[in-house]
Design a protein around this motif. Structure first.
Motif, PDB file in Angstrom:
ATOM      1  N   GLY A   9      36.833 -90.310 -31.129  1.00  0.00           N
ATOM      2  CA  GLY A   9      37.873 -90.108 -30.108  1.00  0.00           C
ATOM      3  C   GLY A   9      38.488 -88.732 -30.312  1.00  0.00           C
ATOM      4  N   PRO A  10      39.594 -88.453 -29.615  1.00  0.00           N
ATOM      5  CA  PRO A  10      40.219 -87.136 -29.744  1.00  0.00           C
ATOM      6  C   PRO A  10      40.612 -86.797 -31.183  1.00  0.00           C
ATOM      7  CG  PRO A  10      41.519 -88.595 -28.299  1.00  0.00           C
ATOM      8  CD  PRO A  10      40.232 -89.276 -28.578  1.00  0.00           C
ATOM      9  N   ALA A  11      41.111 -87.785 -31.937  1.00  0.00           N
ATOM     10  CA  ALA A  11      41.509 -87.492 -33.320  1.00  0.00           C
ATOM     11  C   ALA A  11      40.289 -87.126 -34.163  1.00  0.00           C
ATOM     12  CB  ALA A  11      42.233 -88.696 -33.928  1.00  0.00           C
ATOM     13  N   GLY A  12      39.198 -87.884 -34.007  1.00  0.00           N
ATOM     14  CA  GLY A  12      38.002 -87.640 -34.813  1.00  0.00           C
ATOM     15  C   GLY A  12      37.341 -86.314 -34.468  1.00  0.00           C
ATOM     16  N   PHE A  39      39.351 -91.469 -24.159  1.00  0.00           N
ATOM     17  CA  PHE A  39      39.813 -90.156 -23.683  1.00  0.00           C
ATOM     18  C   PHE A  39      39.354 -89.941 -22.232  1.00  0.00           C
ATOM     19  CE2 PHE A  39      39.262 -85.436 -23.566  1.00  0.00           C
ATOM     20  CZ  PHE A  39      40.589 -85.090 -23.789  1.00  0.00           C
ATOM     21  N   LEU A  40      38.153 -90.368 -21.946  1.00  0.00           N
ATOM     22  CA  LEU A  40      37.646 -90.252 -20.563  1.00  0.00           C
ATOM     23  C   LEU A  40      38.451 -91.144 -19.627  1.00  0.00           C
ATOM     24  CD1 LEU A  40      33.779 -90.113 -21.039  1.00  0.00           C
ATOM     25  CD2 LEU A  40      35.269 -88.281 -20.280  1.00  0.00           C
ATOM     26  N   LEU A  41      38.756 -92.349 -20.099  1.00  0.00           N
ATOM     27  CA  LEU A  41      39.550 -93.261 -19.257  1.00  0.00           C
ATOM     28  C   LEU A  41      40.940 -92.665 -18.998  1.00  0.00           C
ATOM     29  CD1 LEU A  41      39.770 -96.132 -17.935  1.00  0.00           C
ATOM     30  CD2 LEU A  41      40.957 -96.804 -20.021  1.00  0.00           C
ATOM     31  N   ALA A  42      41.488 -92.027 -20.029  1.00  0.00           N
ATOM     32  CA  ALA A  42      42.825 -91.437 -19.885  1.00  0.00           C
ATOM     33  C   ALA A  42      42.837 -90.404 -18.759  1.00  0.00           C
ATOM     34  CB  ALA A  42      43.263 -90.813 -21.204  1.00  0.00           C
ATOM     35  N   GLY A  43      41.689 -89.798 -18.505  1.00  0.00           N
ATOM     36  CA  GLY A  43      41.611 -88.788 -17.443  1.00  0.00           C
ATOM     37  C   GLY A  43      41.535 -89.387 -16.047  1.00  0.00           C
ATOM     38  N   LYS A  44      41.325 -90.668 -15.967  1.00  0.00           N
ATOM     39  CA  LYS A  44      41.178 -91.302 -14.639  1.00  0.00           C
ATOM     40  C   LYS A  44      42.455 -91.182 -13.820  1.00  0.00           C
ATOM     41  CE  LYS A  44      36.987 -93.250 -14.313  1.00  0.00           C
ATOM     42  NZ  LYS A  44      36.409 -94.157 -15.262  1.00  0.00           N
TER      43      LYS A  44
END
Ligand SMILES: Cc1cc2nc3c(=O)[nH]c(=O)nc-3n(C[C@H](O)[C@H](O)[C@H](O)COP(=O)(O)OP(=O)(O)OC[C@H]3O[C@@H](n4cnc5c(N)ncnc54)[C@H](O)[C@@H]3O)c2cc1C
Length: 409
Positions: A9-12, A39-44
């Motif tokens: 994810g973004p942290a990794g 992270f992709l879902l957050a962009g929805k």
């Protein structure tokens, strides 16, 4: 220096970038067929990367973990994050609310460019690798479609996320693996979540999915502090959700945990004073129904009118003073938080007291942690991703520094 980052994810990914830029060899492992799914879902709904408010206000969003997150943001704060995005060719803008988004609001182009840069710099990404703990010799155990695989690394960075939206990869299964090793972990709980309300069948069938706006939600925290926030909420089959509810959800969740129920008051006409509402409702109704009287006098109809019908006793409904008071402060009881799987994020996780300043677990030398799996929480507004990036950066740089310090012994 061979570093294994588990969780893409973004942290990794940020931990991987920080480590490879300090000359480590970095392998990223993720359970899913591709990385960065949440992270992709957050962009929805528009990728809210961070926030432009002053540092003091920004840090206050992290509540009890303000001091720990401040340490992390000192190394990689909101301004550095914007510069970092620019370095990927992704310009950002400040929205009217002060929130910061990529110009195109999306996460996919940013993630694509980021992964390209990571791969180009030498980061190896291994998908369909579910981490299952350590073997008796300390090697990392992964379940893969080809069978079990053992991997050894000089340092490990765990960035396994929280427990929300498990279908995207983060299912909180790591809690048991780390607890067995003596790591101190606060139970995962839903954060930025909805709540159950005992709606009538009528309200459920007629208005599930309807937004209630504008509305002001108010209440009192367990510590006795009043909260009051204007925004939008949505009636769902099970209860309520929406930005204003998410913003207050930590307090409401804690109230339910302590008292068994949560309590909020809805101001369904935030733009009108009570005196004016009472005055307008007192006008002669004539042959008009109460529904059209409410609509004409106070502009209340649809889901708002149904909420009043649901919770105002019948005899009070026709009294302008009592109905006016309910319009300005309609009490709603919250029965429970919605399940963690539905939440935007999770509270709880590896407690900071078990970590050093580089985010290494004291009980497990060489094992670092970052992202949502740490014990902090924040409302939506870009604060979640900002802290995930910052902690990933700290852990990536920290793992290299730790390995270098051992080399120099
Ligand atoms: C609908 C939605 C919208 C959001 N919008 C925003 C927003 O606009 N702004 C914001 O700041 N935040 C937002 N968030 C929150 C944000 O996306 C998360 O806080 C963030 O993704 C957490 O990052 P992370 O790297 O810690 O964990 P994750 O992104 O959850 O990544 C963890 C990774 O670890 C992998 N993993 C887990 N267990 C294992 C295992 N055993 N072995 C191998 N791999 C494993 C998972 O597959 C996953 O890829 C949103 C969240 C949701 C659900």
């Amino acid at each position: 220096m061979k570093i294994a980052v588990i969780g893409g994810g973004p942290a990794g990914l940020m931990a991987a970038e920080a480590a490879i830029s300090r000359s480590a060899r970095v392998d990223v492992y993720d359970a899913m067929p591709s990385v960065g799914r949440k992270f992709l879902l957050a962009g929805k709904g528009g990728l809210n990367l961070t926030h432009s408010e002053p540092a003091e206000k920004f840090l206050a969003r992290y509540g009890a973990r303000r001091a720990e997150i401040q340490q992390l943001l000192n190394g990689f704060g909101p301004d550095v994050l914007r510069e970092w995005a620019r370095g990927l060719g992704v310009e950002t803008f400040v929205g009217t609310s002060g929130r910061i988004f990529p110009i195109d609001l999306k996460s996919a182009p940013l993630l694509r460019k980021w992964l390209r840069r990571l791969r180009h710099s030498g980061v190896a990404i291994h998908v369909r690798h579910r981490w299952c703990g350590w073997d008796e010799n300390g090697a990392l155990r992964f379940a893969t479609p080809q069978g079990d695989r053992l991997v050894s690394a000089d340092a490990v960075i765990l960035t396994l996320g929280g427990g929300s939206w498990p279908q995207l990869g983060s299912n909180g299964a790591w809690v048991q693996l780390l607890a067995e090793r003596g790591v101190s972990i606060k139970p995962l709980r839903p954060a930025n979540c909805g709540f159950d309300v005992n709606w009538s069948q009528h309200l459920r069938t007629r208005f599930a999915g309807h937004p209630v706006k504008p509305v002001v939600v108010s209440g009192v925290t367990l510590e006795g502090n009043e909260f009051r926030q204007q925004g939008e909420l949505v009636v769902t089959e099970a209860g309520i959700e929406g930005s204003v509810i998410y913003a207050l959800s930590a307090w409401l969740r804690d109230e339910i945990t302590a008292k068994g129920l949560g309590h909020i008051l809805l101001d369904l006409a935030p733009d009108r004073a009570l005196a004016r509402i009472i005055n307008d409702l007192s006008r002669p109704r004539g042959s008009r129904s109460m529904a059209s009287h409410l609509k004409r006098c106070v502009g209340i109809e649809g889901v708002k009118a149904c909420l009043l019908r649901e919770f105002v006793p019948k005899k009070e409904f026709f009294d302008p003073v009592l109905l006016g008071a309910s319009i300005k402060a309609l009490p709603i009881q919250l029965l429970a938080t919605r399940p963690m799987e539905e939440a935007i994020s999770t509270a709880g996780g590896v407690v900071f007291e078990t970590l050093d300043a580089r985010l290494m677990i004291g009980a497990l030398p060489g094992v670092f942690c970052a992202g949502e799996m740490l014990d902090w929480e924040a409302p939506t507004g870009g604060y979640l991703l900002t802290a995930c990036f910052a902690s990933g950066h700290t852990a990536g740089a920290g793992a290299v520094a730790w390995l270098q310090s051992r080399r120099n012994l």
